[in-house]
Design a protein around this motif. Sequence first.
Motif, PDB file in Angstrom:
ATOM      1  N   ALA A   1      48.153  38.089  47.702  1.00  0.00           N
ATOM      2  CA  ALA A   1      48.544  39.475  47.503  1.00  0.00           C
ATOM      3  C   ALA A   1      48.421  40.195  46.141  1.00  0.00           C
ATOM      4  CB  ALA A   1      50.379  39.447  47.863  1.00  0.00           C
ATOM      5  N   ILE A   2      48.533  39.116  45.102  1.00  0.00           N
ATOM      6  CA  ILE A   2      48.105  39.345  43.780  1.00  0.00           C
ATOM      7  C   ILE A   2      46.680  39.989  43.492  1.00  0.00           C
ATOM      8  CG2 ILE A   2      47.918  38.734  41.306  1.00  0.00           C
ATOM      9  CD1 ILE A   2      50.540  37.112  41.962  1.00  0.00           C
ATOM     10  N   VAL A   3      45.907  39.205  44.125  1.00  0.00           N
ATOM     11  CA  VAL A   3      44.567  39.450  44.005  1.00  0.00           C
ATOM     12  C   VAL A   3      44.050  40.693  44.699  1.00  0.00           C
ATOM     13  CG1 VAL A   3      41.942  38.529  44.456  1.00  0.00           C
ATOM     14  CG2 VAL A   3      43.782  37.145  43.448  1.00  0.00           C
ATOM     15  N   ALA A   4      44.422  40.777  45.876  1.00  0.00           N
ATOM     16  CA  ALA A   4      44.269  41.994  46.670  1.00  0.00           C
ATOM     17  C   ALA A   4      44.905  43.177  46.265  1.00  0.00           C
ATOM     18  CB  ALA A   4      44.668  41.623  48.082  1.00  0.00           C
ATOM     19  N   PHE A   5      46.081  43.044  45.668  1.00  0.00           N
ATOM     20  CA  PHE A   5      46.860  44.186  45.094  1.00  0.00           C
ATOM     21  C   PHE A   5      45.912  44.754  43.642  1.00  0.00           C
ATOM     22  CE2 PHE A   5      49.794  46.135  41.802  1.00  0.00           C
ATOM     23  CZ  PHE A   5      50.110  47.028  42.443  1.00  0.00           C
ATOM     24  N   THR A   6      45.664  43.802  42.901  1.00  0.00           N
ATOM     25  CA  THR A   6      44.887  43.951  41.759  1.00  0.00           C
ATOM     26  C   THR A   6      43.530  44.760  41.877  1.00  0.00           C
ATOM     27  OG1 THR A   6      45.821  42.082  40.638  1.00  0.00           O
ATOM     28  CG2 THR A   6      43.791  43.126  39.626  1.00  0.00           C
ATOM     29  N   LEU A   7      42.951  44.113  42.710  1.00  0.00           N
ATOM     30  CA  LEU A   7      41.415  44.894  43.287  1.00  0.00           C
ATOM     31  C   LEU A   7      41.720  46.246  43.837  1.00  0.00           C
ATOM     32  CD1 LEU A   7      39.507  41.768  44.475  1.00  0.00           C
ATOM     33  CD2 LEU A   7      39.317  43.074  42.261  1.00  0.00           C
ATOM     34  N   THR A   8      42.522  46.243  44.700  1.00  0.00           N
ATOM     35  CA  THR A   8      42.865  47.739  45.444  1.00  0.00           C
ATOM     36  C   THR A   8      43.415  48.573  44.496  1.00  0.00           C
ATOM     37  OG1 THR A   8      43.407  46.591  47.508  1.00  0.00           O
ATOM     38  CG2 THR A   8      44.226  48.775  47.283  1.00  0.00           C
ATOM     39  N   TRP A   9      44.291  48.190  43.645  1.00  0.00           N
ATOM     40  CA  TRP A   9      45.038  49.258  42.574  1.00  0.00           C
ATOM     41  C   TRP A   9      43.884  49.692  41.414  1.00  0.00           C
ATOM     42  CZ3 TRP A   9      48.797  51.975  43.301  1.00  0.00           C
ATOM     43  CH2 TRP A   9      49.274  52.577  42.282  1.00  0.00           C
ATOM     44  N   LEU A  10      42.803  48.559  41.305  1.00  0.00           N
ATOM     45  CA  LEU A  10      41.852  49.040  40.168  1.00  0.00           C
ATOM     46  C   LEU A  10      41.167  50.145  40.852  1.00  0.00           C
ATOM     47  CD1 LEU A  10      40.191  48.578  37.741  1.00  0.00           C
ATOM     48  CD2 LEU A  10      38.989  46.795  38.867  1.00  0.00           C
ATOM     49  N   ALA A  11      40.735  50.083  42.282  1.00  0.00           N
ATOM     50  CA  ALA A  11      39.895  51.058  42.816  1.00  0.00           C
ATOM     51  C   ALA A  11      40.759  52.447  42.846  1.00  0.00           C
ATOM     52  CB  ALA A  11      39.567  50.471  44.263  1.00  0.00           C
ATOM     53  N   PHE A  12      41.919  52.318  43.241  1.00  0.00           N
ATOM     54  CA  PHE A  12      42.767  53.419  43.172  1.00  0.00           C
ATOM     55  C   PHE A  12      42.836  54.143  41.792  1.00  0.00           C
ATOM     56  CE2 PHE A  12      46.997  55.689  42.330  1.00  0.00           C
ATOM     57  CZ  PHE A  12      46.878  56.590  43.367  1.00  0.00           C
ATOM     58  N   CYS A  13      43.228  53.364  40.909  1.00  0.00           N
ATOM     59  CA  CYS A  13      43.240  54.088  39.515  1.00  0.00           C
ATOM     60  C   CYS A  13      41.889  54.340  38.973  1.00  0.00           C
ATOM     61  CB  CYS A  13      43.696  53.084  38.362  1.00  0.00           C
ATOM     62  SG  CYS A  13      45.274  52.548  38.821  1.00  0.00           S
TER      63      CYS A  13
END
Length: 94
Positions: free
Chosen positions: A31-43
Amino acid sequence: MRTVIIITVGIFVASLLLALLRKRPGAPNTAIVAFTLTWLAFCGWNFSVGVSHGYSFAEEIPFFLANFAVPVIFMWLVRHRFGCLLYTSDAADE
């Protein structure tokens, strides 16, 4: 105000992911890795919207860093600080 909203949403989503996946072994790390990559794309998308609306790269980069870093650091700190509480083994119940 937009930055505060984005950071708040990021912390909420990070908390929700950790809460939903806390009893599955290995899931919080995924979840941490998935959130980090998804949040990077969103930002990154949010950054491009700001630049396309006339703000310069130099004006937008501090907001991008804050929007990205605060929720991600929060998630990493919660996971590593309270990691033993996130996963409860069913083997202990036997």
